[in-house]
Design a protein around this motif. Structure first.
Motif, PDB file in Angstrom:
ATOM      1  N   ASN A  20       0.856  -1.177   0.000  1.00 40.71           N
ATOM      2  CA  ASN A  20       0.000   0.000   0.000  1.00 40.71           C
ATOM      3  C   ASN A  20       0.894   1.230   0.000  1.00 40.71           C
ATOM      4  N   LEU A  21       0.797   2.041  -1.054  1.00 44.60           N
ATOM      5  CA  LEU A  21       1.587   3.264  -1.164  1.00 44.60           C
ATOM      6  C   LEU A  21       0.699   4.486  -1.007  1.00 44.60           C
ATOM      7  N   GLY A  22      -0.355   4.347  -0.223  1.00 39.21           N
ATOM      8  CA  GLY A  22      -1.256   5.460   0.044  1.00 39.21           C
ATOM      9  C   GLY A  22      -0.719   6.355   1.144  1.00 39.21           C
ATOM     10  N   ASN A  23      -1.487   7.367   1.462  1.00 35.91           N
ATOM     11  CA  ASN A  23      -1.116   8.274   2.540  1.00 35.91           C
ATOM     12  C   ASN A  23      -1.933   7.912   3.766  1.00 35.91           C
ATOM     13  N   PRO A  24      -1.275   7.608   4.896  1.00 33.27           N
ATOM     14  CA  PRO A  24      -2.003   7.163   6.074  1.00 33.27           C
ATOM     15  C   PRO A  24      -2.742   8.271   6.819  1.00 33.27           C
ATOM     16  N   ASP A  55     -18.624   1.412  -0.105  1.00 34.82           N
ATOM     17  CA  ASP A  55     -17.840   2.568   0.318  1.00 34.82           C
ATOM     18  C   ASP A  55     -17.169   2.267   1.659  1.00 34.82           C
ATOM     19  N   PRO A  56     -15.831   2.410   1.729  1.00 31.94           N
ATOM     20  CA  PRO A  56     -15.159   2.111   3.001  1.00 31.94           C
ATOM     21  C   PRO A  56     -15.501   3.160   4.065  1.00 31.94           C
ATOM     22  N   HIS A  57     -15.654   2.700   5.290  1.00 26.24           N
ATOM     23  CA  HIS A  57     -15.944   3.619   6.389  1.00 26.24           C
ATOM     24  C   HIS A  57     -14.667   4.228   6.939  1.00 26.24           C
ATOM     25  N   LYS A  58     -13.574   3.560   6.723  1.00 29.08           N
ATOM     26  CA  LYS A  58     -12.285   4.054   7.194  1.00 29.08           C
ATOM     27  C   LYS A  58     -11.356   4.173   6.001  1.00 29.08           C
ATOM     28  N   ARG A  59     -10.760   5.325   5.862  1.00 31.22           N
ATOM     29  CA  ARG A  59      -9.851   5.567   4.728  1.00 31.22           C
ATOM     30  C   ARG A  59      -8.467   5.902   5.264  1.00 31.22           C
ATOM     31  N   LYS A  60      -7.853   4.933   5.867  1.00 28.84           N
ATOM     32  CA  LYS A  60      -6.515   5.126   6.429  1.00 28.84           C
ATOM     33  C   LYS A  60      -5.678   3.898   6.075  1.00 28.84           C
ATOM     34  N   PRO A  61      -4.960   3.959   4.954  1.00 29.66           N
ATOM     35  CA  PRO A  61      -4.202   2.784   4.526  1.00 29.66           C
ATOM     36  C   PRO A  61      -3.075   2.441   5.500  1.00 29.66           C
ATOM     37  N   ASP A  62      -2.820   1.163   5.627  1.00 35.34           N
ATOM     38  CA  ASP A  62      -1.725   0.669   6.450  1.00 35.34           C
ATOM     39  C   ASP A  62      -0.489   0.551   5.564  1.00 35.34           C
ATOM     40  N   ILE A  63       0.488   1.419   5.790  1.00 36.10           N
ATOM     41  CA  ILE A  63       1.695   1.419   4.954  1.00 36.10           C
ATOM     42  C   ILE A  63       2.890   0.778   5.670  1.00 36.10           C
ATOM     43  N   THR A  64       2.607   0.012   6.717  1.00 34.61           N
ATOM     44  CA  THR A  64       3.678  -0.612   7.496  1.00 34.61           C
ATOM     45  C   THR A  64       4.634  -1.414   6.617  1.00 34.61           C
ATOM     46  N   LYS A  65       4.103  -2.227   5.720  1.00 35.72           N
ATOM     47  CA  LYS A  65       4.936  -3.079   4.860  1.00 35.72           C
ATOM     48  C   LYS A  65       5.847  -2.228   3.969  1.00 35.72           C
ATOM     49  N   ALA A  66       5.310  -1.145   3.414  1.00 37.74           N
ATOM     50  CA  ALA A  66       6.114  -0.262   2.561  1.00 37.74           C
ATOM     51  C   ALA A  66       7.220   0.417   3.374  1.00 37.74           C
TER      52      ALA A  66
END
Length: 104
Positions: A20-24, A55-66
């Motif tokens: 996941n390369l999103g913004n947390p 529609d997701p209720h939470k929009r906070k990607p987990d970028i731990t792996k990245a």
């Protein structure tokens, strides 16, 4: 640009699996709409529509792996990055050389 750096690190490495390369940074769709409105057109109308079933209720990607495997995390937040992106797109598409992201 930050996500491009993450993608390059992923392609150049031996890593397997989804990253996941999103913004947390978490924000609501209304908050996002207001930032887009402020950046692009303060007169733009925000329309409210019902959420879709998926529609997701939470929009906070987990970028731990990245972070752990690629040494990557975003460096620019939405409020700084969106005006930079808008300015870059305007320059590429329209040849606009205006600074910032707001419309005159």
């Amino acid at each position: 640009m930050a996500q491009v750096e993450g993608l390059m690190r992923l392609m150049e490495g031996e890593h397997v699996g989804p990253f996941n390369l999103g913004n947390p940074g978490e924000f609501t769709m209304l908050e996002l709409a207001k930032v887009v409105q402020e950046t692009i057109d303060p007169e733009a109308k925000i329309e409210y529509r019902p959420n879709t079933e998926d529609d997701p209720h939470k929009r906070k990607p987990d970028i731990t792996k990245a972070k752990e495997q690629l040494g990557w995390e975003p460096k620019v937040d939405l409020h700084k990055g969106l005006p930079l992106m808008v300015s870059d797109f305007r320059q590429r598409i329209f040849g606009d050389h205006k600074e910032g992201g707001s419309v005159a």
